[in-house]
Design a protein around this motif. Structure first.
Motif, short mmCIF file in Angstrom:
data_model
loop_
_atom_site.label_atom_id
_atom_site.label_comp_id
_atom_site.label_asym_id
_atom_site.label_seq_id
_atom_site.Cartn_x
_atom_site.Cartn_y
_atom_site.Cartn_z
N UNK A 14 -9.89 -2.51 8.06
CA UNK A 14 -9.62 -3.92 8.41
C UNK A 14 -8.53 -4.00 9.47
N UNK A 52 -4.75 -2.01 -4.74
CA UNK A 52 -6.10 -2.53 -4.85
C UNK A 52 -6.14 -4.04 -4.94
N UNK A 112 -14.72 -10.40 5.46
CA UNK A 112 -13.36 -10.06 5.02
C UNK A 112 -13.05 -10.69 3.67
N UNK A 115 -5.57 -10.85 8.15
CA UNK A 115 -6.61 -10.61 9.15
C UNK A 115 -7.51 -11.82 9.32
N UNK A 148 -16.33 -0.68 -0.41
CA UNK A 148 -15.47 -0.98 -1.56
C UNK A 148 -16.30 -1.01 -2.84
N UNK A 155 0.84 -1.21 0.00
CA UNK A 155 0.00 0.00 0.00
C UNK A 155 0.87 1.25 0.00
N UNK A 187 -10.45 1.10 3.19
CA UNK A 187 -10.93 -0.25 3.53
C UNK A 187 -9.83 -1.04 4.23
N UNK A 188 -8.61 -0.96 3.69
CA UNK A 188 -7.49 -1.68 4.31
C UNK A 188 -7.25 -1.17 5.72
N UNK A 221 -17.69 -2.53 5.19
CA UNK A 221 -16.51 -2.37 4.34
C UNK A 221 -16.74 -2.94 2.95
N UNK A 223 -9.72 2.35 -1.40
CA UNK A 223 -9.11 1.06 -1.11
C UNK A 223 -8.28 1.13 0.17
N UNK A 224 -7.51 2.21 0.31
CA UNK A 224 -6.67 2.35 1.50
C UNK A 224 -7.52 2.52 2.75
N UNK A 262 -3.40 -8.10 3.23
CA UNK A 262 -3.87 -7.65 4.55
C UNK A 262 -5.10 -8.45 4.98
N UNK A 298 -4.72 -5.20 -0.62
CA UNK A 298 -5.94 -5.66 0.03
C UNK A 298 -5.89 -7.15 0.30
N UNK A 348 -14.64 -8.82 0.90
CA UNK A 348 -13.88 -7.62 0.53
C UNK A 348 -12.78 -7.98 -0.46
#
Lengths: 140, 88
Positions: free
Chosen positions: B48, A45, A68, A56, B67, A21, B44-45, B63, B41-42, A52, A49, A71
């Motif tokens: 999380x 993107x 999650x 998680x 997105x 990121x 959302x990250x 979330x 996007x950042x 991470x 994502x 996403x």
């Protein structure tokens, strides 16, 4: 034992994703034109994502994981679409810096595809001329 | 795990600041669209990572919606820019 392994794996995944990121943020500022910035932004993107969220997911209880994973799935599905559309519009609105482009196959392709269209739009007259152009070789 | 999430949160926030810089500076409207897309996007990250750091999972499907909204928004604004350029 497995807890420690799980923690280490998810820590590595999360830090790698956050690093991606940050790299894409740096690329967003440093890169010279829209298309290369798009290239940098899409790293966050997809890989950012994904890493991470995977990290998680390893830490959350199984009941909370589906949101999650959704996403991650949606960002994997939507990032290429956004990238494609923005890049196409950038090309058509001349947001691409031409002198940095080493090879532009689309330009020659567009010229090839547009020339017959332009002839047809001129009232079809050049289309009538085309068979005439071909006729002289056949009697010889 | 909390410290890892906090470190990652700092990295993502720095990336978000850089994206805001591009959003402010970006010469063309398409640059701003790209920067905004990256910023969503950042976000959302970061959210999380925030749930991971505070170990509460209430955000959940918010979330996902965020997105998807970012996707629809950037597509719509890109198409709008295309149409505006066609008018010229």
């Amino acid at each position: 034992m497995t807890d420690v392994v799980l923690d280490v794996v998810s820590a590595v995944l999360i830090l790698a994703g956050a690093g991606f990121c940050l790299l894409s943020g740096i690329g967003l500022v440093r890169f010279p034109d829209t298309v290369s910035r798009l290239h940098a932004a899409s790293k966050a993107q997809t890989l950012g994502v994904l890493l991470v969220v995977l990290g998680a997911v390893l830490q959350t209880p199984a009941g909370k994981a589906p949101s999650l994973l959704l996403i991650a799935l949606f960002s994997l599905l939507t990032a290429p679409v956004t990238g494609h559309i923005v890049a196409r519009i950038a090309y058509r609105t001349d947001a691409v810096e031409r002198r940095r482009v080493v090879l532009d196959e689309l330009a020659t392709r567009l010229v090839d595809e547009h020339s017959p269209d332009d002839r047809r739009r001129d009232g079809g007259e050049p289309d009538d001329r085309r068979p005439d152009d071909r006729e002289p070789p056949s009697p010889r | 795990m909390t410290t890892v999430a906090n470190i990652a949160l700092v990295l993502v926030s720095l990336a978000g600041l850089l994206a805001v810089g591009r959003l402010a500076a970006g010469p063309g409207a398409l640059d701003r669209v790209v920067a905004l897309d990256a910023l969503v996007t950042l976000t959302v990250v970061g959210a999380v990572l925030g749930t991971l750091a505070r170990s509460d999972t209430t955000t959940g499907y918010v979330l996902v919606v965020l997105s998807l909204l970012g996707f629809v928004g950037s597509i719509a604004s890109a198409r709008l820019i295309e149409r505006r350029e066609d008018m010229r």
